[in-house]
Motif scaffolding. Sequence first.
Motif, PDB file in Angstrom:
ATOM      1  N   ASN A  35      -2.642   8.005  -3.332  1.00  0.00           N
ATOM      2  CA  ASN A  35      -2.941   6.936  -2.378  1.00  0.00           C
ATOM      3  C   ASN A  35      -2.111   5.685  -2.629  1.00  0.00           C
ATOM      4  N   ARG A  36      -1.855   5.401  -3.923  1.00  0.00           N
ATOM      5  CA  ARG A  36      -1.078   4.195  -4.238  1.00  0.00           C
ATOM      6  C   ARG A  36       0.347   4.290  -3.700  1.00  0.00           C
ATOM      7  N   ALA A  37       0.828   5.494  -3.512  1.00  0.00           N
ATOM      8  CA  ALA A  37       2.197   5.673  -3.021  1.00  0.00           C
ATOM      9  C   ALA A  37       2.265   5.753  -1.497  1.00  0.00           C
ATOM     10  N   ASP A  38       1.110   5.743  -0.833  1.00  0.00           N
ATOM     11  CA  ASP A  38       1.088   5.969   0.618  1.00  0.00           C
ATOM     12  C   ASP A  38       1.875   4.923   1.405  1.00  0.00           C
ATOM     13  N   GLU A  39       1.694   3.650   1.070  1.00  0.00           N
ATOM     14  CA  GLU A  39       2.374   2.601   1.836  1.00  0.00           C
ATOM     15  C   GLU A  39       3.889   2.692   1.663  1.00  0.00           C
ATOM     16  N   THR A 167       8.160   9.949  19.351  1.00  0.00           N
ATOM     17  CA  THR A 167       8.636   8.661  18.850  1.00  0.00           C
ATOM     18  C   THR A 167       8.506   8.627  17.331  1.00  0.00           C
ATOM     19  N   THR A 168       9.156   7.612  16.746  1.00  0.00           N
ATOM     20  CA  THR A 168       9.052   7.451  15.294  1.00  0.00           C
ATOM     21  C   THR A 168       7.609   7.304  14.861  1.00  0.00           C
ATOM     22  N   ASP A 169       6.841   6.462  15.578  1.00  0.00           N
ATOM     23  CA  ASP A 169       5.441   6.242  15.226  1.00  0.00           C
ATOM     24  C   ASP A 169       4.628   7.532  15.320  1.00  0.00           C
ATOM     25  N   ILE A 175       2.275  12.775  10.103  1.00  0.00           N
ATOM     26  CA  ILE A 175       2.364  13.037   8.663  1.00  0.00           C
ATOM     27  C   ILE A 175       1.261  12.315   7.899  1.00  0.00           C
ATOM     28  N   MET A 176       1.107  11.024   8.172  1.00  0.00           N
ATOM     29  CA  MET A 176       0.185  10.202   7.394  1.00  0.00           C
ATOM     30  C   MET A 176      -1.260  10.303   7.873  1.00  0.00           C
ATOM     31  N   GLY A 177      -1.457  10.543   9.170  1.00  0.00           N
ATOM     32  CA  GLY A 177      -2.803  10.522   9.729  1.00  0.00           C
ATOM     33  C   GLY A 177      -3.175   9.136  10.216  1.00  0.00           C
ATOM     34  N   SER A 180      -8.413   5.218  11.089  1.00  0.00           N
ATOM     35  CA  SER A 180      -9.765   5.288  11.645  1.00  0.00           C
ATOM     36  C   SER A 180     -10.385   6.671  11.476  1.00  0.00           C
ATOM     37  N   GLU A 181      -9.548   7.693  11.283  1.00  0.00           N
ATOM     38  CA  GLU A 181     -10.030   9.056  11.070  1.00  0.00           C
ATOM     39  C   GLU A 181     -10.073   9.406   9.574  1.00  0.00           C
ATOM     40  N   GLY A 182      -9.872   8.378   8.743  1.00  0.00           N
ATOM     41  CA  GLY A 182      -9.848   8.629   7.308  1.00  0.00           C
ATOM     42  C   GLY A 182      -8.646   9.430   6.874  1.00  0.00           C
ATOM     43  N   TYR A 183      -7.578   9.413   7.715  1.00  0.00           N
ATOM     44  CA  TYR A 183      -6.331  10.147   7.478  1.00  0.00           C
ATOM     45  C   TYR A 183      -6.548  11.660   7.381  1.00  0.00           C
ATOM     46  N   ALA A 184      -7.752  12.128   7.798  1.00  0.00           N
ATOM     47  CA  ALA A 184      -8.055  13.555   7.726  1.00  0.00           C
ATOM     48  C   ALA A 184      -7.234  14.369   8.716  1.00  0.00           C
ATOM     49  N   ASP A 185      -6.707  13.691   9.775  1.00  0.00           N
ATOM     50  CA  ASP A 185      -5.938  14.404  10.796  1.00  0.00           C
ATOM     51  C   ASP A 185      -4.460  14.516  10.449  1.00  0.00           C
ATOM     52  N   GLY A 186      -4.043  13.926   9.344  1.00  0.00           N
ATOM     53  CA  GLY A 186      -2.623  13.919   8.983  1.00  0.00           C
ATOM     54  C   GLY A 186      -2.218  15.109   8.129  1.00  0.00           C
ATOM     55  N   LEU A 187      -0.927  15.364   8.127  1.00  0.00           N
ATOM     56  CA  LEU A 187      -0.381  16.453   7.332  1.00  0.00           C
ATOM     57  C   LEU A 187      -0.706  16.289   5.850  1.00  0.00           C
ATOM     58  N   LEU A 188      -0.691  15.052   5.356  1.00  0.00           N
ATOM     59  CA  LEU A 188      -0.879  14.832   3.927  1.00  0.00           C
ATOM     60  C   LEU A 188      -2.276  15.183   3.461  1.00  0.00           C
ATOM     61  N   ASN A 189      -3.224  15.291   4.411  1.00  0.00           N
ATOM     62  CA  ASN A 189      -4.571  15.676   4.006  1.00  0.00           C
ATOM     63  C   ASN A 189      -4.584  17.093   3.449  1.00  0.00           C
ATOM     64  N   ARG A 190      -3.697  17.939   3.960  1.00  0.00           N
ATOM     65  CA  ARG A 190      -3.563  19.298   3.418  1.00  0.00           C
ATOM     66  C   ARG A 190      -3.159  19.219   1.952  1.00  0.00           C
ATOM     67  N   SER A 191      -2.256  18.303   1.627  1.00  0.00           N
ATOM     68  CA  SER A 191      -1.827  18.146   0.237  1.00  0.00           C
ATOM     69  C   SER A 191      -2.986  17.694  -0.642  1.00  0.00           C
ATOM     70  N   ARG A 192      -3.827  16.826  -0.099  1.00  0.00           N
ATOM     71  CA  ARG A 192      -4.981  16.356  -0.868  1.00  0.00           C
ATOM     72  C   ARG A 192      -5.964  17.492  -1.133  1.00  0.00           C
ATOM     73  N   ASN A 193      -6.173  18.349  -0.151  1.00  0.00           N
ATOM     74  CA  ASN A 193      -7.055  19.500  -0.352  1.00  0.00           C
ATOM     75  C   ASN A 193      -6.489  20.449  -1.401  1.00  0.00           C
ATOM     76  N   ASP A 194      -5.166  20.629  -1.382  1.00  0.00           N
ATOM     77  CA  ASP A 194      -4.524  21.497  -2.371  1.00  0.00           C
ATOM     78  C   ASP A 194      -4.687  20.925  -3.779  1.00  0.00           C
ATOM     79  N   ILE A 195      -4.492  19.626  -3.906  1.00  0.00           N
ATOM     80  CA  ILE A 195      -4.653  18.959  -5.200  1.00  0.00           C
ATOM     81  C   ILE A 195      -6.094  19.087  -5.680  1.00  0.00           C
TER      82      ILE A 195
END
Length: 371
Positions: A35-39, A167-169, A175-177, A180-195
Motif C-alpha cells: 500500500n505504501r508504494a501505491d501512490e 484513456t490514460t485515467d 489497474i489500481m481500482g 470508493s470501492e476499496g480498490y477491490a475492482d482493480g487488477l492489483l486486488n488480485r495481487s493482494r489476494n495472492d499475497i
Amino acid sequence: MATVNEQLQSASIGHAVDLQHLSNAEVRKIMALLNRADEDLRARLLAAVERMGPNRFTVTYMNTVLESVRELNKQVYTQAGEAMKEAVDELAAYEIGYQQALFTATLPAQVLVAVPLARIDLAQVQKIASGRPFQGKLLGEWMADLEVGRAARIRDVIRIGMVSGQTTDQIVRGIMGIKSEGYADGLLNRSRNDIDAMVRTAISHTAQGARDAFYQANNDLISEVVWLSTLDGRTSAPCRLRDGLHYTTDTHEPVGHKVPWLAGPGRIHWRCRSSSTPVIKAWEELGLSKSDIPEGTRASMDGQVPESTSYGDWIKGQSAARQDQVLGPARGKLMREGGLSLDKFYNDQGRTLTLDQLRERDATAFSRAGL
C-alpha cells in the motif's frame, strides 16, 4: 483431572487459533508494504501511459516506458520477501520454544527425568521453512513468481487499454481500482489476494515443519500424531475428512485407516488452518514402573486419546476473555448470551458475516445478548 493427552490436544487447538492471529498480523504487514508504494506506482503508471500515447504505442516502446514501473514492482516484492523470510525464521524459533515449554509444563516431572526431551536445532527448522516447498514451490520462488505475475498483468492491462482506445485515467483506474470501492475492482486486488494466500500458507507451513521436527526428535515419548482441523464453516473437505485421524510420528503413515497424510496439516491446500497434536505413550510403554510415579500421575499418563474436539466445542469451553479475544467482544457475547453457535457466524460459502448481516438473520440473538 484432564489427562496429559487431553491437555496437549486443548493446547494445540488454542495454539492453532493464535497462529491464525499471527497470520493476520503478517498479512497486514505485507499489505502495508504494497500500500505504501501505491501512490508512487500510480504516478509512474500515469507518466508511462501518457508517454506512450495511442499513436506511439508499440510493444517494444511500451517495455521501455514501463521500466520504472517494473523497478518499483521488483523493489516492493523484494522488501516483502525479506519481511517474510524474517517472519518465518522468527516463527521457527518461537514454535520450537513453544513445543519445548508445552511438553515441559504438561508432562509429569518423573516422566521427563526418565525420558528427557530432545532439543531441536533451529537451523534445521529454518531450512524446512525456506528450503522445503509448499504448494509446489519454495518461499523465495513464490515471491519471485508473484512479482513477475503482477508485472505481467499490469503490462497486459495497458496493452488492452491502448489498443481499445481507453484513456490514460481509464487504464490506470483498471489497474489500481477505485477508492470508493476499496480498490477491490482493480487488477492489483488480485495481487493482494495472492499475497494473502501465500503468507498464510507460509506461516502454517513453517509452524507444522517445526512441530514435525520436534515430534520426530521425541519419538521415544510420542506414539502417534493426530490431525487437528479447525472445524467451522470454512473448513475444507480434505481437512474435514482427516480431522482426528492418526498417523505415525516419523513417516506419517495412516494408522487404522487409508487416508494419506499428503503434504500434511497446514500445507495440504492454500490457507490451510489444520494443525496436529501428539499422542504421548502410556507410562508402561515408557518403561516406568508403579514405584516410579504416583498413582495420580499414572492415571494422567494412560496413553488414551481424547475424542476429537471441534473448534466450536473448544471455543465454548474457553473463558469469556479468551472467547472475546478469538471472536471479538460482540460475537463472543452473541455466543455466550445470544445462543448463536460458531457456524452461525459464517455464510454457506464460509465467509464471515458482518454484525449487520448477523442482526438481519437473527435479531432475537442480539436482543438476548443485549446488543
